[in-house]
Design an enzyme around this catalytic site. Structure first.
Site, PDB file in Angstrom:
ATOM      1  N   TYR A 168      54.539 -25.023  43.940  1.00 52.03           N
ATOM      2  CA  TYR A 168      54.209 -26.421  44.209  1.00 52.03           C
ATOM      3  C   TYR A 168      53.773 -27.113  42.911  1.00 52.03           C
ATOM      4  CZ  TYR A 168      52.083 -30.397  46.732  1.00 52.03           C
ATOM      5  OH  TYR A 168      51.741 -31.649  47.193  1.00 52.03           O
ATOM      6  N   GLY A 207      43.966 -21.539  39.136  1.00 56.64           N
ATOM      7  CA  GLY A 207      44.689 -22.305  40.142  1.00 56.64           C
ATOM      8  C   GLY A 207      46.061 -21.692  40.349  1.00 56.64           C
ATOM      9  N   GLY A 211      50.943 -17.543  43.846  1.00 56.62           N
ATOM     10  CA  GLY A 211      51.016 -16.310  43.067  1.00 56.62           C
ATOM     11  C   GLY A 211      52.298 -16.028  42.308  1.00 56.62           C
ATOM     12  N   LEU A 230      40.996 -21.840  45.024  1.00 51.18           N
ATOM     13  CA  LEU A 230      39.979 -22.279  45.972  1.00 51.18           C
ATOM     14  C   LEU A 230      40.571 -22.470  47.367  1.00 51.18           C
ATOM     15  CD1 LEU A 230      38.001 -24.902  43.834  1.00 51.18           C
ATOM     16  CD2 LEU A 230      37.274 -22.605  44.488  1.00 51.18           C
ATOM     17  N   SER A 231      41.870 -22.229  47.488  1.00 49.94           N
ATOM     18  CA  SER A 231      42.552 -22.388  48.774  1.00 49.94           C
ATOM     19  C   SER A 231      42.579 -21.054  49.512  1.00 49.94           C
ATOM     20  CB  SER A 231      43.986 -22.884  48.553  1.00 49.94           C
ATOM     21  OG  SER A 231      44.752 -22.741  49.729  1.00 49.94           O
ATOM     22  N   GLN A 234      46.227 -20.027  50.343  1.00 45.23           N
ATOM     23  CA  GLN A 234      46.938 -19.491  49.187  1.00 45.23           C
ATOM     24  C   GLN A 234      46.432 -18.085  48.860  1.00 45.23           C
ATOM     25  OE1 GLN A 234      46.443 -22.412  46.073  1.00 45.23           O
ATOM     26  NE2 GLN A 234      48.209 -23.600  46.768  1.00 45.23           N
ATOM     27  N   CYS A 394      55.260 -40.753  43.828  1.00 45.52           N
ATOM     28  CA  CYS A 394      55.159 -39.904  42.637  1.00 45.52           C
ATOM     29  C   CYS A 394      56.490 -39.859  41.889  1.00 45.52           C
ATOM     30  CB  CYS A 394      54.719 -38.497  43.030  1.00 45.52           C
ATOM     31  SG  CYS A 394      52.999 -38.395  43.553  1.00 45.52           S
TER      32      CYS A 394
END
Length: 429
Positions: A168, A207, A211, A230-231, A234, A394
């Protein structure tokens, strides 16, 4: 309605007359206000877009702007308060699209790009109305909550429109015909090449997402890789991948803020699409911690969205900050290099991948739209329109050069061991 009221209450003729006058007056006032609103909108749209377009108002009236065939059509199903538009047009129009007060016929990206490309419009060129958020407090608690807001909405959701690697962040297109999966593989390889990894070295990924980078680093270069996130979603996915690939001896992942890493040193530190979550007031803290985590002569790569603000500061869009990335801040190139300098970190390479991110986003958008039958089973229409607007906005921003994507390579102190030229990055890619 008046007749029903009269019949129900048995009003006298005098009261009926007064009531009728009041209703007519109220109707005229409402029409007058709506006409004023329409004059405001017509004036607003006269110089808003760089392309020809058609605007359909709430009462069915259609106005054409520009010459030639309209590139897109905007329909107002109801009015948006003028005060909201003048106070914060980004949030006003963003929320209006989310809640169907506005519909768009044509490309959402084209609409936003048409605004950005018109530097003479009050939205495209006047920073007075951009409502930049510059002061964000991202302490340990807030950082975790902000990450949870965006990344913990379900791995299944992201699986529907990301590529097979669940990457992502901006891909890297070595060829215009690359698939999204190929381009994401290219990106990971490109970063790992830049880091000039050697077997047995240690690598930290701040972050780490799902992985992909740390797993490839361990498999291809036999380095000991650690990822932090921090997810919780994930984190769980990375654990599964490490176990599934039998890489527990080389790869580890921790559900922890990078600032909480203690008594560890790494040969290489990498961060992809993470520093945008740090916040302006914590940029110095990021580079200070990277300095602490690197060995002397260690190398770090920072892959992040950047702004090109003339005032040497970055910012963030208020709608994005409210609905997509709370606590986010897009730093300027000058800010980042300045923070490196203050920590005596030496920037030795910088590369722009702006066009690559626009293409990445367009592929995500296509996947997202194709996956709507599945997405709509768990997400409502407001969420879907919010994400559609986010991805398109974006893409338009990168296409117009409002924001950029840079990769910075820097070292802790002087490093005389890296190759003399950049050819090592591309050899046997």
């Amino acid at each position: 309605m008046v007749k029903n009221i009269i019949k129900k209450n048995g009003y006298s003729k005098k009261k009926i007359h007064i009531l009728t006058i009041m209703v007519k007056f109220t109707t005229k006032v409402r029409r007058f206000i709506m006409n004023i609103d329409k004059v405001f909108y017509k004036t607003l749209f006269k110089n808003l877009f760089s392309d020809s377009c058609r605007v359909k108002f709430w009462d069915g009236e259609v106005e054409n702007y520009g010459e030639g065939e309209a590139k897109f059509e905007i329909t107002f199903n109801e009015t948006i308060p003028k005060a909201d538009i003048l106070s914060d047009p980004s949030i006003a129009f963003g929320e209006a699209y989310m809640t169907k007060k506005i519909d768009i016929k044509g490309s959402v990206e084209d609409v936003i790009a048409s605004i950005y490309n018109n530097k003479e419009s009050f939205l495209g060129g006047n920073s007075k109305y951009t409502n930049i958020i510059k002061k964000i407090s991202n302490n340990l608690k807030n950082s975790k909550e902000n990450i949870h807001h965006h990344y913990d909405i379900g791995n299944d959701f992201y699986k529907l429109w990301l590529d097979e690697s669940m990457t992502y962040s901006c891909a890297y297109f070595r060829d215009s015909d690359d698939t999204l999966y190929e381009a994401q593989k290219n990106k990971v390889n490109h970063i790992l090449k830049k880091l000039a990894l050697k077997e047995g070295e240690t690598l930290l990924d701040i972050g780490c997402g799902w992985g992909e980078l740390i797993i490839n680093a361990a498999k291809k270069y036999k380095v000991k890789a650690m990822g932090v996130t921090l997810s919780s979603e994930q984190f769980a996915r990375v654990q599964e991948r490490i176990k599934g690939e039998n890489l527990s001896d080389l790869v580890e992942v921790q559900l922890v803020d990078y600032r909480q890493i203690k008594d560890r040193k790494f040969d290489r530190v990498v961060s992809v699409g993470m520093i945008e979550h740090v916040g302006k007031d914590h940029l110095n803290e990021y580079f200070s911690k990277v300095n602490e985590l690197l060995i002397d002569g260690g190398v770090s790569l920072l892959h992040c969205i950047t702004s090109q603000e003339d005032n040497e500061e970055g910012g963030t869009n208020s709608w994005i900050n409210k609905y997509i990335f709370p606590g986010g801040y897009i730093p300027s190139v000058n800010e980042l290099v300045s923070h490196m300098k203050s920590e005596k970190l030496y920037c030795i390479d910088m590369e722009s991948l702006r066009r690559h991110y626009r293409k990445t986003l367009q592929m995500w958008m296509e996947n997202f739209e194709n996956a709507l039958p599945e997405i709509s089973k768990t997400k409502d229409e407001t969420f879907i329109r919010m994400w559609r607007l986010y991805l398109n906005a974006c893409a338009a921003s990168f296409d117009c050069g409002n924001i950029y994507l840079h990769q910075f390579l820097f070292t802790k102190g002087v490093n005389n061991e890296l190759p003399w030229t950049r050819e090592y990055i591309y050899d046997n890619h």
